[in-house]
Structure formats: structure tokens, C-alpha cells
Design an enzyme around this catalytic site. Structure first.
Site, PDB file in Angstrom:
ATOM      1  N   ASP A  94       0.793  -1.239   0.000  1.00  0.00           N
ATOM      2  CA  ASP A  94       0.000   0.000   0.000  1.00  0.00           C
ATOM      3  C   ASP A  94       0.819   1.280   0.000  1.00  0.00           C
ATOM      4  O   ASP A  94       0.298   2.339   0.305  1.00  0.00           O
ATOM      5  CB  ASP A  94      -0.951  -0.003   1.200  1.00  0.00           C
ATOM      6  CG  ASP A  94      -0.223   0.347   2.492  1.00  0.00           C
ATOM      7  OD1 ASP A  94       0.931  -0.070   2.643  1.00  0.00           O
ATOM      8  OD2 ASP A  94      -0.827   1.044   3.323  1.00  0.00           O
ATOM      9  N   GLU A  95       2.082   1.200  -0.338  1.00  0.00           N
ATOM     10  CA  GLU A  95       2.917   2.388  -0.248  1.00  0.00           C
ATOM     11  C   GLU A  95       4.063   2.294  -1.249  1.00  0.00           C
ATOM     12  O   GLU A  95       4.646   1.227  -1.430  1.00  0.00           O
ATOM     13  CB  GLU A  95       3.479   2.499   1.172  1.00  0.00           C
ATOM     14  CG  GLU A  95       4.163   3.787   1.478  1.00  0.00           C
ATOM     15  CD  GLU A  95       4.506   3.895   2.971  1.00  0.00           C
ATOM     16  OE1 GLU A  95       4.795   5.002   3.411  1.00  0.00           O
ATOM     17  OE2 GLU A  95       4.482   2.864   3.670  1.00  0.00           O
TER      18      GLU A  95
END
Length: 467
Positions: A94-95
DNA sequence: TCTGGGGTCCTAGGACCC
DNA sequence: TCTGGGGTCCTAGGACCC
């Protein structure tokens, strides 16, 4: 992405929107992986023991993770990032860092005056956030700055659902007042060391100077922290790199006390580790055994082989040998098996693999024949495990998810990402009309493309853990 | 009813080699 | 014959990140 796992669950399960959702290990020894913002209000956060989370927020939905679903969404988002630049460095599902200079807007940004460049970056970031929202229904936050350090700080400030740009020249002004923990690489232990030295803010670190920080924290760490404290960070964005190790570990509900049991578990873990290794097309030279004892003391034992291998028999035997040498008095709460010093396949590996697979086919065929002859062993009825949050499909009622299960029953809520909140029904755990299913895409349009992809997930599908 | 799982990087001591 | 000096590899542990 904001509260990523929990946000995916809320997007997939309309009845959970606006409600506290907690994703993590659901067993007695589980911890929280992600809490939705609604749950965070109750003090629930990542890494909190699940038992405490239940006390703090008893009305939350407690769900096991669905990594295939998270990977699907992640692929969609990473795809959007790659439109901004081919130079994307994912840090997790997610990053990611994106180097805009290396992408199609790089030349424009290089030419533009300060104000124009800034407006362009802001516009790109807002477009990105809108695209993420449109394609996934989820919110993401963007930090824009001249270095990875400052972009990371900016994105923290932007959360949730925001955008923050830190202008070049403003680094020290932004960093100075922050607590030392805001710097990536400063965790609880380093924070304590610094606090005892009277250093609590980043400005304190800058003032202390490199010599003192090296004195306190060691050569590499001290120098790195000092650089960051004065806003300097030259680390380049580097595209996704090959993994350097592969490992598998399990924490047991009840400590293992029996040596034979420990050895059996180690062999099972080694087999799982090898499956992952092979799925990644790699082989490894160092086998690592990890043991966490009843008192949480943790040790590792490793053995380096003559050359890299992905042979299950070799890796299993090595792990087993290491396990035979550790003291398990008092019990073992966790076992792990890993492989490091990875290499791509070698000729020897392929050769050994062919030999072994051939041998396996023979033994498997023989075992099958034997089983048929010895009139069906009473194969212990495989009791299906229904995990809260899990995707299922019912022959009559269609797609839904497991809300809970116990005393021979399983409760399912029938709803989809694009339906309204659905109704609940209860079945016997062995109801033949009910079966596990794969996650539905969050948006109806996409999915056909993103779900199947080029198998980038590696261990996500197909190779499943067997049953 | 304390404390997951999958990773990365760094340090330090001993073996070994030249 | 009390003591070298680097470099590399292996092993173990620890901090940190998501």
C-alpha cells in the site's frame, strides 16, 4: 493508501462502511494488522494484541486478512503510479515512492520555474488521488517533496485522504519540531537511547551533531540519522528489487512441548518455505531456523550449504537438523524456517529438481495404488475452516462473506462490493451448497484484467497451501 | 487472554587466508 | 618466540518497517 486492509474490507463489504473494522490475527495470540479510522478512535492500532483490541472496541468487525484481494487492489494502484513514472519503488502493498523526474513529466518539471513546477506536481497528485478513488473506491494520501525522507514525512501529514507538498528549502523548518520517532529508522529502542541523552526532537538531533549521534547509535545509524535530521537525504528511488530471503513462520495457539511435534512442524514449515522459494524461481544457500520460546526469547540457527538449492529434501533435512540442536525446555511458541543467500536457478538445481520430481511421481503413484488396495483409510474428514471475512459463494444465495462460525454453524452475509448492505443467513459448517471463493473486484469494470494478470503475486493464487 | 508475519540492514566475533 | 594487519565468510542477535 489509508488504513489499507480495513479500507478494502469496507469497500468489499457494504455493511461495514462507516463501522469499526479490525483486520489481523484472530487467534488467541493474534495482533492487529490494520484498524479502520472508526476503530482507531477507540485506541486500536497496528500491532496491538487482538485481545486488547476486543476489549477496547468489542463492537468492531474482526476479520482475518484476504491478501489476494489486497494484492489485486495494490496492483491497480501501482499501475496508476507507473503512469507517472517507470521509476516506482513499492515499500509494501500500500505504499510506494515515485520518482517524477524519471517519468514523462520530468523534462517539463526540469524546465518549469518554481511556481509552475509546484502547480504541476500538485495537479498530478490530485489527479492520481482521484484516479485511485475512481478505480478502487479507496482513498490514498500523497506526499510530494524533493527527497524520499521528506515525501514520506509529507504523506504522513497528509493522512487520511490528503495531499501535502513540502517545498525545497523548508525541510529543516518542517522537521525541527517533530519528535525523533517521526524519522524512519528511529524506533522504540533508538528513541530511548536518544531520550536518555536529552534528545527528543529532530531539532535536538541536528544540534547534537554527527559525532555525538555516532557515539550514541553507532557508525552507520548515527551518521544516517544525522543526515536526516538536517533534511539531507540523497537516497535514490530504486525499482523493485529481488527478495534476499524467503521465510515462513507460525505462532502456535498453545506452546509446543514435545520434540517430535516440533520436528514435524519444522518439516511442514520447510515444505511451505520451499514452495514459496520455487514459486519465485529462486534457490538459496543458507537455511535459517527460528525459535521463539515460551518466555518470548528468540533464537536463530543457520547453516550454509555448499551451493544454492531449492530441493525440498535438502532444505527440510537441514532445518530438521538445526531443530534437533535447540533446547526446547519450557515450550516453544513460534517456529520459523527461512532461506537466505538467494540465487536464481542453477543448472544443478534444475537437474536435482528433475530427478526428485521423477522420484516423487513414482512414490506418489505407489502410495495411491497402495491406498486404493488397502480399502480406503478412514481419511479424517477434513473439517473446513471458515474464517471471519472470508469470501464464499452459496449455490442458492450467491456471493457473500463469513461473518462468524462456531458450534457447527457458519453465518454468512450475502452482499458484494456493488450491492447494498446484505442479509445474514446461517448454515451448517459442512453445508455442501457453501464453498470458499475468490475475492470479487471492487469495481465491476476492472477485475478481468487486474485479477488474473501475469501472476505477479507469485504466491497469491494457484500454488495455494493445499489442504 | 501480552506481544503476527514477512522482510531489510547493521554489528560483532571467530575462522580462515594471504 | 605473549603480541601483525587486512579482507572475506559465516553465524547470531537486534533494531526497524509495514
Amino acid at each position: 493508501m489509508d488504513a489499507f486492509f480495513a479500507a478494502v474490507e469496507q469497500a468489499a463489504k457494504p455493511s461495514l462502511r462507516g463501522k469499526p473494522v479490525i483486520v489481523g490475527g484472530l487467534g488467541g495470540r493474534g495482533v492487529v494488522s490494520t484498524a479502520s479510522y472508526e476503530a482507531r478512535k477507540f485506541g486500536v492500532h497496528s500491532a496491538l494484541p487482538m485481545a486488547q483490541a476486543r476489549r477496547l472496541c468489542p463492537n468492531a468487525a474482526f476479520l482475518a486478512g484476504r491478501f489476494e484481494a489486497y494484492r489485486q487492489v495494490s496492483d491497480t494502484v501501482m499501475g496508476l503510479l507507473r503512469e507517472l513514472s517507470p521509476l516506482v519503488q513499492p515499500l509494501s502493498l500500500d505504499e510506494a515512492f515515485v520518482d517524477l523526474e524519471a517519468g514523462p513529466y520530468g523534462p517539463v518539471l526540469a524546465e518549469a520555474d518554481h511556481e509552475t513546477g509546484e502547480r504541476l506536481v500538485l495537479a498530478l497528485a490530485e489527479d492520481l488521488r482521484a484516479d485511485i478513488q475512481r478505480l478502487t473506491g479507496l482513498t490514498g494520501s500523497v506526499g510530494a517533496a524533493g527527497s524520499k525522507l521528506m515525501a514520506k514525512i509529507a504523506s504522513e501529514q497528509a493522512k487520511p485522504d490528503g495531499l501535502v507538498l513540502i517545498e525545497p528549502g523548508q525541510e529543516r523548518a518542517v522537521l525541527g519540531p517533530l519528535p525523533v520517532r517521526a524519522l524512519p529508522g528511529i524506533g522504540p529502542a533508538t528513541e530511548q537511547v536518544l531520550r536518555r541523552a536529552g534528545l527528543s526532537t529532530v531539532a535536538d538531533l541536528a544540534e547534537a551533531g554527527e559525532a555525538e549521534l555516532v557515539q550514541l547509535l553507532g557508525r552507520a545509524h548515527g551518521a544516517g540519522i544525522h543526515q536526516m535530521s538536517i533534511g539531507l537525504d540523497e537516497r535514490p528511488v530504486v525499482a523493485d528489487q529481488d527478495a534476499k530471503s524467503v521465510s515462513v513462520e507460525d505462532t502456535y495457539e498453545v506452546d509446543l512441548a514435545d520434540r517430535e511435534r516440533v520436528l514435524r512442524e519444522v518439516e511442514a514449515l520447510a515444505a511451505r518455505c520451499v514452495r514459496r522459494l520455487r514459486a519465485a524461481g529462486r534457490s538459496g544457500r543458507t537455511v535459517v531456523l527460528k525459535v521463539r520460546r515460551f518466555d518470548f526469547s528468540t533464537l536463530t540457527r543457520s547453516e550454509t550449504l555448499g551451493g544454492p538449492t531449492d530441493d525440498e529434501a535438502v532444505i527440510t533435512a537441514t532445518a530438521r537438523r538445526l531443530a534437533e540442536q535447540v533446547d526446547i525446555t519450557g515450550g516453544v511458541r513460534l517456529l520459523g524456517v527461512g532461506v537466505a543467500q538467494l540465487a536464481d536457478y542453477t543448472q544443478e538445481d534444475l537437474f536435482a529438481q528433475a530427478l526428485r520430481e521423477e522420484a516423487e511421481e513414482h512414490t506418489a503413484a505407489a502410495a495411491e495404488a497402495a491406498a486404493v488396495e488397502s480399502e480406503e483409510e478412514p481419511e479424517a474428514a477434513v473439517v473446513r475452516r471458515w474464517l471471519p471475512g472470508q469470501d464464499v459463494r452459496h449455490a442458492e444465495f450467491g456471493p457473500g462473506w463469513v461473518q462468524g462460525s462456531g458450534v457447527g454453524r457458519v453465518t454468512v452475509r450475502f452482499e458484494t462490493p456493488w450491492s447494498g448492505p446484505g442479509r445474514v443467513r446461517t448454515f451448517a459448517v459442512d453445508d455442501p451448497a457453501l464453498e470458499p471463493s475468490r475475492p470479487l473486484p471492487l469495481r465491476r469494470e476492472e477485475g478481468a484484467t487486474s485479477a488474473e494478470g501475469a501472476g505477479s503475486g507469485g504466491d497469491g493464487d494457484g500454488s495455494g497451501e493445499g489442504g
